[in-house]
Design an enzyme around this catalytic site. Sequence first.
Site, PDB file in Angstrom:
ATOM      1  N   THR A 137       0.819  -1.207   0.000  1.00  0.00           N
ATOM      2  CA  THR A 137       0.000   0.000   0.000  1.00  0.00           C
ATOM      3  C   THR A 137       0.855   1.261   0.000  1.00  0.00           C
ATOM      4  O   THR A 137       0.417   2.318  -0.445  1.00  0.00           O
ATOM      5  CB  THR A 137      -0.948  -0.008   1.209  1.00  0.00           C
ATOM      6  OG1 THR A 137      -1.611  -1.282   1.269  1.00  0.00           O
ATOM      7  CG2 THR A 137      -2.000   1.077   1.127  1.00  0.00           C
ATOM      8  N   TYR A 183       5.295 -12.497   4.755  1.00  0.00           N
ATOM      9  CA  TYR A 183       4.159 -11.904   4.036  1.00  0.00           C
ATOM     10  C   TYR A 183       3.851 -12.743   2.805  1.00  0.00           C
ATOM     11  O   TYR A 183       4.657 -12.819   1.879  1.00  0.00           O
ATOM     12  CB  TYR A 183       4.521 -10.465   3.664  1.00  0.00           C
ATOM     13  CG  TYR A 183       3.497  -9.680   2.872  1.00  0.00           C
ATOM     14  CD1 TYR A 183       2.169 -10.085   2.741  1.00  0.00           C
ATOM     15  CD2 TYR A 183       3.871  -8.484   2.272  1.00  0.00           C
ATOM     16  CE1 TYR A 183       1.253  -9.337   2.022  1.00  0.00           C
ATOM     17  CE2 TYR A 183       2.960  -7.721   1.549  1.00  0.00           C
ATOM     18  CZ  TYR A 183       1.664  -8.149   1.424  1.00  0.00           C
ATOM     19  OH  TYR A 183       0.767  -7.405   0.706  1.00  0.00           O
ATOM     20  N   LYS A 235       1.682 -12.717   7.743  1.00  0.00           N
ATOM     21  CA  LYS A 235       0.599 -11.930   7.146  1.00  0.00           C
ATOM     22  C   LYS A 235       0.063 -12.747   5.986  1.00  0.00           C
ATOM     23  O   LYS A 235       0.740 -12.928   4.981  1.00  0.00           O
ATOM     24  CB  LYS A 235       1.089 -10.566   6.660  1.00  0.00           C
ATOM     25  CG  LYS A 235      -0.008  -9.766   5.950  1.00  0.00           C
ATOM     26  CD  LYS A 235       0.521  -8.479   5.315  1.00  0.00           C
ATOM     27  CE  LYS A 235      -0.591  -7.785   4.535  1.00  0.00           C
ATOM     28  NZ  LYS A 235      -0.108  -6.555   3.837  1.00  0.00           N
ATOM     29  N   ILE A 270      -3.395  -6.657   9.088  1.00  0.00           N
ATOM     30  CA  ILE A 270      -2.612  -5.601   8.446  1.00  0.00           C
ATOM     31  C   ILE A 270      -3.514  -5.059   7.351  1.00  0.00           C
ATOM     32  O   ILE A 270      -3.757  -5.713   6.345  1.00  0.00           O
ATOM     33  CB  ILE A 270      -1.263  -6.119   7.944  1.00  0.00           C
ATOM     34  CG1 ILE A 270      -0.412  -6.545   9.153  1.00  0.00           C
ATOM     35  CG2 ILE A 270      -0.542  -5.045   7.125  1.00  0.00           C
ATOM     36  CD1 ILE A 270       0.962  -7.090   8.803  1.00  0.00           C
TER      37      ILE A 270
END
EC number: 4.3.3.7
Length: 293
Positions: free
Chosen positions: A44, A132, A161, A205
Amino acid sequence: MFEGIGTAIVTPFKEGKLDIESYEKLLNFQINNQINAIIVLGTTGEAPNISLDEREILIKKAKEVSGNKAKVIVGAGSNGINHTIELIKNAEKNGADGLLIVTPYYNKPTQNGLYEYYKYISEHTDLEIIVYNVPSRTGINILPETVYKIASDCKNVKALKEANSSFEQINKDLLLLKELKDFKIFSGNDDTAFQLLASGGDGVISVASNIIPLQMVQMFNFIKNGEIEKARNIHFSYYKLFKNLFIETNPIPVKAALSIMGFINNELRLPLVPASESTMKIITETLKGCGVI
């Protein structure tokens, strides 16, 4: 490692440069609404488009604003080991509390390659690491069994994540990885966060928490306190927002939303471009529909 809601913060730009004034305003909005962690330089945050010098500025500002109120987790993954280590050292130097390390994209390693990659990283930093998994972006899916092996052998690999939307994989994560002591499982998708949290996950998250930090924190706290119906109500109140933040490539829609709210300019770095006119209309209607504006 934190638990609760970590905001995958956007990186504001103004005429091609970092917009630190808007960034600080957005950081304060997060901290004032009780967010548990700031995730700097993730997907992001347009991390691949940010220079090392700019990374230093963003990390330091996040640390300055957060103080002791929220952890600052820095995205420091890349598609090769040497660049990843360079990003890690940059994060360490500037005060990161932890690292978010995406699976190495483009190279498409085997599960054994992923194990060796994270093991090497673990041996070259003392910071806590979040693995992740986002196969829609990387082209590789790290399996729960591989994460289990990594975390078992690497003392500072402390969390996953999970941005694979498969409920089968999410359930395997929860069944297998909860056997590990002090290991956290975070949802990487706002639209399935409620389900993961209600099944024993440790946090989110979140992209949506750029816009609705307090509501995301409330949803987590309700679940933690066993008030599932209240959490469910929040989830479905903002479900359309969760979905519409991905009608174009992230972070295009969330930057559109934040610009409508007056936080930032609607500016991205190529190859990303601002939201289309039709998307802007949808985002505006969505924000109005859930009472954000």
